[in-house]
Each structure stands twice: as structure tokens, then as C-alpha cells.
Scaffold this motif. Structure first.
Motif, short mmCIF file in Angstrom:
data_model
loop_
_atom_site.label_atom_id
_atom_site.label_comp_id
_atom_site.label_asym_id
_atom_site.label_seq_id
_atom_site.Cartn_x
_atom_site.Cartn_y
_atom_site.Cartn_z
N MET A 1 41.01 0.04 -19.66
CA MET A 1 41.32 -1.33 -19.99
C MET A 1 40.43 -2.29 -19.20
SD MET A 1 44.96 -1.72 -17.94
CE MET A 1 45.09 -3.46 -18.30
N PRO A 2 40.17 -3.50 -19.72
CA PRO A 2 39.32 -4.45 -19.01
C PRO A 2 39.95 -4.90 -17.70
CG PRO A 2 39.60 -5.06 -21.33
CD PRO A 2 40.60 -3.99 -21.03
N TYR A 3 39.12 -5.36 -16.79
CA TYR A 3 39.58 -5.93 -15.53
C TYR A 3 39.78 -7.42 -15.77
CZ TYR A 3 39.42 -7.47 -10.65
OH TYR A 3 39.71 -8.05 -9.45
N THR A 4 41.01 -7.89 -15.70
CA THR A 4 41.33 -9.27 -16.03
C THR A 4 42.14 -9.92 -14.92
OG1 THR A 4 43.38 -8.67 -17.17
CG2 THR A 4 41.36 -8.71 -18.49
N GLY A 5 42.19 -11.23 -14.95
CA GLY A 5 42.99 -11.94 -13.96
C GLY A 5 42.88 -13.44 -14.13
N ARG A 6 43.54 -14.16 -13.23
CA ARG A 6 43.54 -15.61 -13.22
C ARG A 6 42.63 -16.11 -12.11
NH1 ARG A 6 45.16 -18.70 -17.14
NH2 ARG A 6 45.89 -20.28 -15.65
N LEU A 7 41.86 -17.15 -12.40
CA LEU A 7 40.98 -17.72 -11.40
C LEU A 7 41.76 -18.37 -10.26
CD1 LEU A 7 38.36 -19.35 -13.79
CD2 LEU A 7 38.03 -17.32 -12.37
N ILE A 27 30.12 -7.05 -19.29
CA ILE A 27 30.09 -8.50 -19.48
C ILE A 27 31.35 -9.13 -18.89
CG2 ILE A 27 31.07 -8.28 -21.81
CD1 ILE A 27 29.37 -10.80 -22.53
N LEU A 28 31.15 -10.17 -18.10
CA LEU A 28 32.23 -10.91 -17.47
C LEU A 28 32.38 -12.23 -18.22
CD1 LEU A 28 34.29 -11.47 -15.18
CD2 LEU A 28 32.37 -12.35 -13.81
N SER A 29 33.54 -12.43 -18.84
CA SER A 29 33.81 -13.66 -19.59
C SER A 29 34.73 -14.56 -18.78
CB SER A 29 34.46 -13.33 -20.94
OG SER A 29 33.62 -12.48 -21.71
N VAL A 30 34.48 -15.86 -18.83
CA VAL A 30 35.27 -16.84 -18.09
C VAL A 30 35.79 -17.89 -19.08
CG1 VAL A 30 35.28 -18.56 -16.26
CG2 VAL A 30 33.87 -16.50 -16.03
N GLU A 31 37.09 -18.07 -19.09
CA GLU A 31 37.71 -19.12 -19.90
C GLU A 31 38.47 -20.04 -18.95
OE1 GLU A 31 37.52 -19.87 -23.03
OE2 GLU A 31 36.38 -18.15 -23.77
N PHE A 86 31.22 -21.77 -11.54
CA PHE A 86 31.93 -21.80 -10.27
C PHE A 86 32.82 -23.03 -10.14
CE2 PHE A 86 28.84 -18.70 -8.32
CZ PHE A 86 29.80 -17.74 -8.07
N ASP A 87 32.60 -24.03 -10.99
CA ASP A 87 33.48 -25.19 -10.99
C ASP A 87 34.84 -24.88 -11.58
OD1 ASP A 87 31.72 -26.90 -9.75
OD2 ASP A 87 30.87 -27.68 -11.61
N ALA A 88 34.92 -23.76 -12.31
CA ALA A 88 36.20 -23.39 -12.93
C ALA A 88 37.10 -22.73 -11.88
CB ALA A 88 35.96 -22.42 -14.08
N THR A 89 38.14 -23.43 -11.50
CA THR A 89 39.09 -22.91 -10.51
C THR A 89 40.42 -22.55 -11.15
OG1 THR A 89 39.79 -25.17 -9.99
CG2 THR A 89 38.04 -24.21 -8.63
N ARG A 90 40.56 -22.90 -12.45
CA ARG A 90 41.78 -22.55 -13.19
C ARG A 90 41.37 -21.93 -14.52
NH1 ARG A 90 44.29 -26.90 -14.97
NH2 ARG A 90 42.53 -28.29 -14.53
N GLY A 91 42.05 -20.86 -14.90
CA GLY A 91 41.74 -20.20 -16.15
C GLY A 91 41.76 -18.69 -16.01
N ASP A 92 41.10 -18.02 -16.95
CA ASP A 92 41.12 -16.55 -16.99
C ASP A 92 39.71 -15.99 -16.86
OD1 ASP A 92 43.99 -16.27 -17.69
OD2 ASP A 92 43.36 -17.28 -19.54
N TYR A 93 39.63 -14.76 -16.31
CA TYR A 93 38.39 -14.00 -16.34
C TYR A 93 38.68 -12.62 -16.92
CZ TYR A 93 40.10 -11.74 -12.06
OH TYR A 93 40.86 -11.06 -11.15
N ARG A 94 37.66 -12.01 -17.51
CA ARG A 94 37.82 -10.71 -18.14
C ARG A 94 36.50 -9.95 -18.02
NH1 ARG A 94 40.63 -8.41 -22.77
NH2 ARG A 94 39.30 -6.92 -23.89
N PHE A 95 36.51 -8.81 -17.35
CA PHE A 95 35.31 -7.99 -17.24
C PHE A 95 35.49 -6.73 -18.07
CE2 PHE A 95 32.84 -4.53 -15.27
CZ PHE A 95 31.57 -5.04 -15.51
N GLU A 96 34.55 -6.51 -18.99
CA GLU A 96 34.55 -5.32 -19.83
C GLU A 96 33.40 -4.43 -19.40
OE1 GLU A 96 35.00 -5.92 -24.06
OE2 GLU A 96 35.75 -7.95 -23.72
N GLY A 97 33.73 -3.31 -18.75
CA GLY A 97 32.71 -2.36 -18.33
C GLY A 97 32.16 -1.58 -19.51
N ALA A 268 37.57 -0.51 -15.01
CA ALA A 268 36.37 -0.40 -15.85
C ALA A 268 36.20 1.02 -16.35
CB ALA A 268 35.14 -0.86 -15.08
N ASN A 269 36.45 2.01 -15.48
CA ASN A 269 36.34 3.42 -15.88
C ASN A 269 37.39 3.79 -16.91
OD1 ASN A 269 34.15 3.92 -14.22
ND2 ASN A 269 35.40 4.53 -12.48
#
Length: 274
Positions: A1-7, A27-31, A86-97, A268-269
Motif C-alpha cells: 500500500m502507498p505511504y500516506t499521511g497528513r502534512l 512518485i510523491l504527491s502533495v495535496e 514546502f509552503d504547504a503545511t496542511r493537507g495530504d501526502y502520498r508516496f507510491e513506490g 512501499a515494499n
């Protein structure tokens, strides 16, 4: 599963440092509430990135036929995108290995970007740190593999990086401001414009991220590269002793770093096995 979390819980800087250290591809996506975008990694290095204001530059770089020109354009584009993200301090990130290179971003083929070459993540972060010196954001650079005695020291004490820690060397009443590129209980690679001499001893003062407190270490310079471009100028420091609560603070930092690396690597694995 992707590595996800809150900023809000894990700053983007931490996520990028851990992906780089664990040499992940994906790819690391930032929302974020303030910005959105994505960063493409290959073995922990940055291939390209995108944010709202840098999409047009990414398109121009993709259309370039000269790899050297593309490389220059891409470096500027990545730094601008990272600064915006880096200005985004609130939101979600998602890394898909991924098991193989990411083929495209925003509908653009990344073949030319891979051909031009990926960028060292630590060097990019150090450039940003210098540009944002007054923003109280701490970045760092990639570990440099030292020769001889320092290499043996590194085997005894694994180094963790890229990290982003400002520090100051005090040697014979002279101060040398710079940055720790990696950290361990046994020493660090210290990058600075001016450096002490080989075998000199002194005290290194630095403040750990994650509010883990200040550290002071008595050191000796065990290897030195005082010439050449700023990217390669630095010194290998061996810690002879850690002062006061410094060992406890540094050990807490290393344990936290290892925990984050484990989270990214495992998740990621797991995705790759699905």
C-alpha cells in the motif's frame, strides 16, 4: 500500500528526507491547502517535480532536445516547485513506490529527464536552505563517502541523511558556520565555505530537528576537502565525546529517523508486492 499521511503530522521535508535516505523510486504527491504538486524519485534522487506555477517550465524542459539545457532548466524548475510545495503545511501526502522508473508526469514523457540525469536530493535541499536562511526551515545534504579512517568510523556508526542541520564549529576561538550533511553517534560530514585544518580539535554546536534539543560534540577533523566547488567542500568530523544531554538527544533523533525509514520502506515494499 502507498505511504500516506497528513502534512500537519509529518512535514514534507521529513517525508522527502526519508525517501531519499531509503533510496526509493516512485512518485510523491502533495495535496496541500496552500499548494499541490508532485515529486518524482529514482533511487532517492529527484528526477523532476511540478507545482502550479512551474508546470509551464516543466513542459518547456520536456520539449528541450539538448540534455544540458534541459538539466539546467530542470534544476531551476525543481527548486521552484519544492519551495512552493514546502509552503504547504496542511493537507495530504502520498508516496507510491515503484519497481521501475515513473514513465510520465502531467501527461509528459520523462524519458529525456532520466537521460539528462537525476538530481542529488541533499544538494537540492541545501540550495533551498541557503535561499531560505531566514525562514527558520532546516534542510541538509546527502552523505559524502569519506576515505580511510572516516570510512571505518562510518561502519561503526551508521550515518543518517540527508538531514538538514545548521551547526557551528568552534576551533581555537574561531567560528566556522555550516551544515551537518549526515549524523551518527560517532561523527558527521560537515559542509562549510571555510573549514578548520586536518587533525584540529574543537566543539560542534547544533540544534536537532523535531524539537529534540541542542547538541554539543567535541570533535577532531579526520579528513578534509577544503578546495573545489562548494558542493564538495567539507570535513569529516569524528566525535570524541558528546556533552551533557547531547547523546540522549542525538540517540532519540536517530531512533525517530530509523522509525520513519521503516515506515516508508515497509509500506512501499508492500505496494510493490501487490
Amino acid at each position: 500500500m502507498p505511504y500516506t499521511g497528513r502534512l500537519e503530522e509529518r512535514p514534507l521535508l521529513d517525508v522527502i528526507q526519508i525517501i531519499a535516505y531509503s533510496q526509493q523510486t516512485g512518485i510523491l504527491s502533495v495535496e496541500g491547502a496552500e499548494s499541490r504538486g508532485a515529486i518524482v524519485f529514482e533511487n532517492g534522487s529527484v528526477v523532476c517535480a511540478v507545482s502550479p506555477s512551474t508546470l509551464r517550465l516543466l513542459v518547456r524542459a520536456a520539449k528541450q532536445t539538448d540534455d544540458n539545457v534541459r538539466l539546467s532548466m530542470c534544476r531551476i524548475q525543481i527548486l521552484t516547485a519544492l519551495r512552493e510545495l514546502f509552503d504547504a503545511t496542511r493537507g495530504d501526502y502520498r508516496f507510491e513506490g515503484k519497481d521501475s522508473p515513473v514513465p510520465e508526469l502531467e501527461g509528459l514523457s520523462l524519458e529525456g529527464f532520466y537521460r539528462a540525469g537525476a538530481f542529488d536530493t541533499g544538494d537540492l535541499l541545501l540550495m533551498l536552505e541557503k535561499a531560505m536562511a531566514n525562514a527558520q526551515v532546516r534542510f541538509a545534504s546527502t552523505p559524502t563517502s569519506p576515505p580511510g579512517e572516516e570510512a571505518a568510523e562510518q561502519r561503526r556508526h551508521p550515518r543518517y541523511g540527508p538531514v538538514a542541520i545548521r551547526g557551528t564549529l568552534s576551533v581555537s576561538q574561531k567560528l566556522f558556520p555550516g551544515h551537518l550533511m549526515n549524523v551518527s553517534l560517532g561523527g558527521t560530514f560537515f559542509r562549510a565555505e571555510a573549514l578548520p585544518e586536518l587533525d584540529q580539535e574543537g566543539v560542534l554546536d547544533f540544534e536537532l530537528p523535531w524539537k529534540l534539543g541542542p547538541c554539543a560534540a567535541r570533535f577532531r577533523v579526520v579528513w578534509l576537502n577544503a578546495a573545489g566547488p562548494d558542493t564538495f567542500r567539507g570535513a569529516g568530523l569524528r566525535f570524541d565525546s558528546l556533552v551533557g544531554e547531547s547523546r540522549r538527544n542525538l540517540d532519540a533523533y536517530i531512533r525517530q529517523f530509523e522509525k520513519l525509514v521503516g515506515q516508508v520502506g515497509v509500506e512501499a515494499n508492500e505496494e510493490k508486492e501487490l
